[in-house]
Scaffold this motif. Structure first.
Motif, PDB file in Angstrom:
ATOM      1  N   ALA A 167       0.832  -1.209   0.000  1.00 45.91           N
ATOM      2  CA  ALA A 167       0.000   0.000   0.000  1.00 45.91           C
ATOM      3  C   ALA A 167       0.865   1.257   0.000  1.00 45.91           C
ATOM      4  N   GLU A 168       1.988   1.234   0.729  1.00 52.26           N
ATOM      5  CA  GLU A 168       2.912   2.370   0.710  1.00 52.26           C
ATOM      6  C   GLU A 168       3.518   2.553  -0.676  1.00 52.26           C
ATOM      7  N   ASP A 169       4.023   1.469  -1.259  1.00 58.10           N
ATOM      8  CA  ASP A 169       4.639   1.542  -2.588  1.00 58.10           C
ATOM      9  C   ASP A 169       3.641   2.025  -3.637  1.00 58.10           C
ATOM     10  N   ALA A 170       2.434   1.443  -3.593  1.00 58.56           N
ATOM     11  CA  ALA A 170       1.427   1.802  -4.584  1.00 58.56           C
ATOM     12  C   ALA A 170       0.994   3.253  -4.420  1.00 58.56           C
ATOM     13  N   GLY A 171       0.832   3.701  -3.176  1.00 56.60           N
ATOM     14  CA  GLY A 171       0.459   5.093  -2.948  1.00 56.60           C
ATOM     15  C   GLY A 171       1.506   6.045  -3.482  1.00 56.60           C
ATOM     16  N   ALA A 172       2.783   5.734  -3.247  1.00 58.76           N
ATOM     17  CA  ALA A 172       3.857   6.597  -3.727  1.00 58.76           C
ATOM     18  C   ALA A 172       3.884   6.635  -5.258  1.00 58.76           C
ATOM     19  N   ALA A 173       3.802   5.467  -5.897  1.00 59.38           N
ATOM     20  CA  ALA A 173       3.834   5.419  -7.365  1.00 59.38           C
ATOM     21  C   ALA A 173       2.647   6.164  -7.964  1.00 59.38           C
ATOM     22  N   ASP A 174       1.473   6.040  -7.335  1.00 55.28           N
ATOM     23  CA  ASP A 174       0.289   6.707  -7.858  1.00 55.28           C
ATOM     24  C   ASP A 174       0.394   8.217  -7.721  1.00 55.28           C
ATOM     25  N   LEU A 175       0.946   8.692  -6.618  1.00 56.40           N
ATOM     26  CA  LEU A 175       1.119  10.130  -6.437  1.00 56.40           C
ATOM     27  C   LEU A 175       2.127  10.698  -7.434  1.00 56.40           C
ATOM     28  N   ILE A 176       3.204   9.956  -7.686  1.00 53.82           N
ATOM     29  CA  ILE A 176       4.179  10.401  -8.693  1.00 53.82           C
ATOM     30  C   ILE A 176       3.522  10.507 -10.065  1.00 53.82           C
ATOM     31  N   ALA A 177       2.623   9.556 -10.373  1.00 49.03           N
ATOM     32  CA  ALA A 177       1.960   9.533 -11.680  1.00 49.03           C
ATOM     33  C   ALA A 177       0.736  10.446 -11.743  1.00 49.03           C
ATOM     34  N   GLY A 178       0.404  11.109 -10.658  1.00 51.74           N
ATOM     35  CA  GLY A 178      -0.755  11.987 -10.674  1.00 51.74           C
ATOM     36  C   GLY A 178      -2.076  11.258 -10.738  1.00 51.74           C
ATOM     37  N   GLY A 179      -2.151  10.081 -10.084  1.00 54.29           N
ATOM     38  CA  GLY A 179      -3.413   9.347 -10.020  1.00 54.29           C
ATOM     39  C   GLY A 179      -3.736   8.537 -11.254  1.00 54.29           C
ATOM     40  N   ARG A 180      -2.705   8.023 -11.945  1.00 58.10           N
ATOM     41  CA  ARG A 180      -2.940   7.254 -13.172  1.00 58.10           C
ATOM     42  C   ARG A 180      -2.714   5.759 -13.002  1.00 58.10           C
ATOM     43  N   LEU A 181      -2.437   5.316 -11.776  1.00 59.12           N
ATOM     44  CA  LEU A 181      -2.131   3.906 -11.556  1.00 59.12           C
ATOM     45  C   LEU A 181      -3.401   3.062 -11.664  1.00 59.12           C
ATOM     46  N   GLN A 182      -3.303   1.955 -12.396  1.00 53.59           N
ATOM     47  CA  GLN A 182      -4.362   0.950 -12.505  1.00 53.59           C
ATOM     48  C   GLN A 182      -3.726  -0.368 -12.085  1.00 53.59           C
ATOM     49  N   LEU A 183      -3.987  -0.790 -10.858  1.00 57.65           N
ATOM     50  CA  LEU A 183      -3.211  -1.869 -10.254  1.00 57.65           C
ATOM     51  C   LEU A 183      -3.923  -3.207 -10.406  1.00 57.65           C
TER      52      LEU A 183
ATOM     53  N   HIS B 116      -0.785   8.236   1.395  1.00 57.35           N
ATOM     54  CA  HIS B 116      -2.105   7.809   0.930  1.00 57.35           C
ATOM     55  C   HIS B 116      -2.431   8.527  -0.372  1.00 57.35           C
ATOM     56  N   SER B 117      -2.896   7.775  -1.359  1.00 55.59           N
ATOM     57  CA  SER B 117      -3.297   8.358  -2.640  1.00 55.59           C
ATOM     58  C   SER B 117      -4.806   8.218  -2.795  1.00 55.59           C
ATOM     59  N   PRO B 118      -5.549   9.307  -2.645  1.00 54.12           N
ATOM     60  CA  PRO B 118      -7.014   9.235  -2.749  1.00 54.12           C
ATOM     61  C   PRO B 118      -7.453   8.684  -4.102  1.00 54.12           C
ATOM     62  N   GLY B 119      -8.421   7.778  -4.059  1.00 56.29           N
ATOM     63  CA  GLY B 119      -8.972   7.222  -5.294  1.00 56.29           C
ATOM     64  C   GLY B 119      -8.316   5.952  -5.776  1.00 56.29           C
ATOM     65  N   LEU B 120      -7.159   5.599  -5.222  1.00 56.25           N
ATOM     66  CA  LEU B 120      -6.479   4.397  -5.713  1.00 56.25           C
ATOM     67  C   LEU B 120      -7.289   3.139  -5.424  1.00 56.25           C
ATOM     68  N   ARG B 121      -8.000   3.109  -4.307  1.00 53.76           N
ATOM     69  CA  ARG B 121      -8.816   1.927  -3.987  1.00 53.76           C
ATOM     70  C   ARG B 121      -9.799   1.608  -5.113  1.00 53.76           C
TER      71      ARG B 121
END
Length: 341
Positions: free
Chosen positions: A91-107, A175-180
């Motif tokens: 969850a930490e790794d995914a949150g960081a990657a998603d924030l770097i990408a500006g909320g574009r992660l699709q996990l 925490h990256s809002p919306g990643l869930r």
């Protein structure tokens, strides 16, 4: 309109015929292909995750690097084997990657595919509880991940911390809002697709289904997709469901295309055994653009999905794989109504 991206296994081999000789090559070229895909108008860059193999493994450094080099395309996995994962660290790794990408992660996550080694997750210090299976453990890890991604506090704060804490229980950071709401499950059966819909995860379905009813692959997959959508609707989730399907598609528009993939013209579904059960493998699509348009228009699962991922032969190099994507976007997608002309 249909989202179109690529799915790479990230193979490398020291063979003189491979343009991807090392792990460094695989990682660097994955970034370059994602950048090229965005430049030609594709919508997504997705990567497989395999442990103990000469393929891409730990995805988050790669996803973060691509997020920093691109600005528009979706960036994802297809899929991460949850038997191997510490869900809170993930969850930490995914949150960081998603924030770097500006909320574009699709996990994309799942129980995982057949492994390179016997019970490889045990080498990662993950052991199913007594009386449970590795699949049970994968779903337990998934439940913990999904809970952490909500961003709610659950950990008791130290009364004498090194740094001041906000009030209340603490959550996983960053925490990256919306990643869930951007978590996908790779489902190989109709029953698992229904479970995925109930959980509020999007559906990823590949070129392999671990069951067979005797009908063509695309029809069985279309049935799987409908069961997922029905389960999602019945569960009453607050966000819209998405479905991706993977296909091997090669528009034959050059002499090199014909040399490499012309022999795949007559490809058909294959039925075999996997994990002690029947499995059905989807065919490869290789033809001139007008024939591809005709064939893909009859693929019921592709029609039902909002996202199409092309499985790319990454060892042929960045330029050739960008050419495959460009050919599909240029000559095939507009004729099927997936892109404006």
């Amino acid at each position: 309109m249909k989202k179109i991206g690529f799915l790479s296994f990230g193979h490398w081999t020291p063979s003189p015929r491979s343009l991807v000789q090392s792990a460094s090559d695989a990682l660097q070229q994955s970034i370059e292909l994602a950048v090229a895909a965005e430049e030609i108008g594709a919508d997504g860059a997705y990567f497989r995750v395999h442990h103990f193999a000469r393929q891409l493994a730990s995805p988050f450094p790669l996803l973060a690097a691509i997020g920093a080099r691109t600005s528009r395309i979706e960036i994802g996995t297809g899929v991460i084997d949850m038997r191997y994962e510490n869900p809170l660290y993930m969850a930490e790794d995914a949150g960081a990657a998603d924030l770097i990408a500006g909320g574009r992660l699709q996990l994309g996550i799942s129980r995982g595919s057949p492994e390179q080694v016997v019970r490889g997750y045990e080498y990662f210090r993950h052991h199913p509880a007594e009386g449970t299976t590795d699949a049970d453990m994968a779903r337990e890890h998934t439940a913990a991940l999904l809970e952490a991604l909500k961003g709610e506090g659950f950990a008791e704060p130290n009364p004498q911390p090194m740094f001041p804490n906000p009030p209340g229980l603490l959550r996983i950071e960053p925490h990256s809002p919306g990643l869930r709401e951007r978590i996908w499950w790779g489902a190989g059966t109709r029953a698992t697709a229904e479970w995925t819909g109930r959980q509020g995860m999007h559906l990823m379905s590949s070129t392999l289904l671990t069951e067979d009813t005797g009908v063509p692959f695309h029809q069985l997959q279309a049935e799987q997709i409908q069961l997922f959508k029905d389960a999602w609707k019945a569960a009453g989730h607050g966000h819209e469901p998405r479905v991706s399907v993977s296909r091997s598609i090669f528009p034959l528009v050059s002499n090199v295309d014909h040399q490499l993939f012309g022999r795949q013209r007559g490809s058909t579904d294959q039925v075999g055994h996997l994990d002690d059960g029947l499995a059905r493998f989807g065919k490869t699509y290789a033809a001139e653009p007008d024939k591809l348009v005709e064939d893909l228009a009859q693929d019921e699962a592709v029609s039902a999905a909002d996202t199409l991922l092309l499985t790319v032969p990454n060892q042929l190099g960045v330029d050739y794989n960008a050419h495959i994507l460009d050919s599909l976007l240029r000559y095939v997608a507009p004729e099927l109504g997936w892109r404006s002309t």
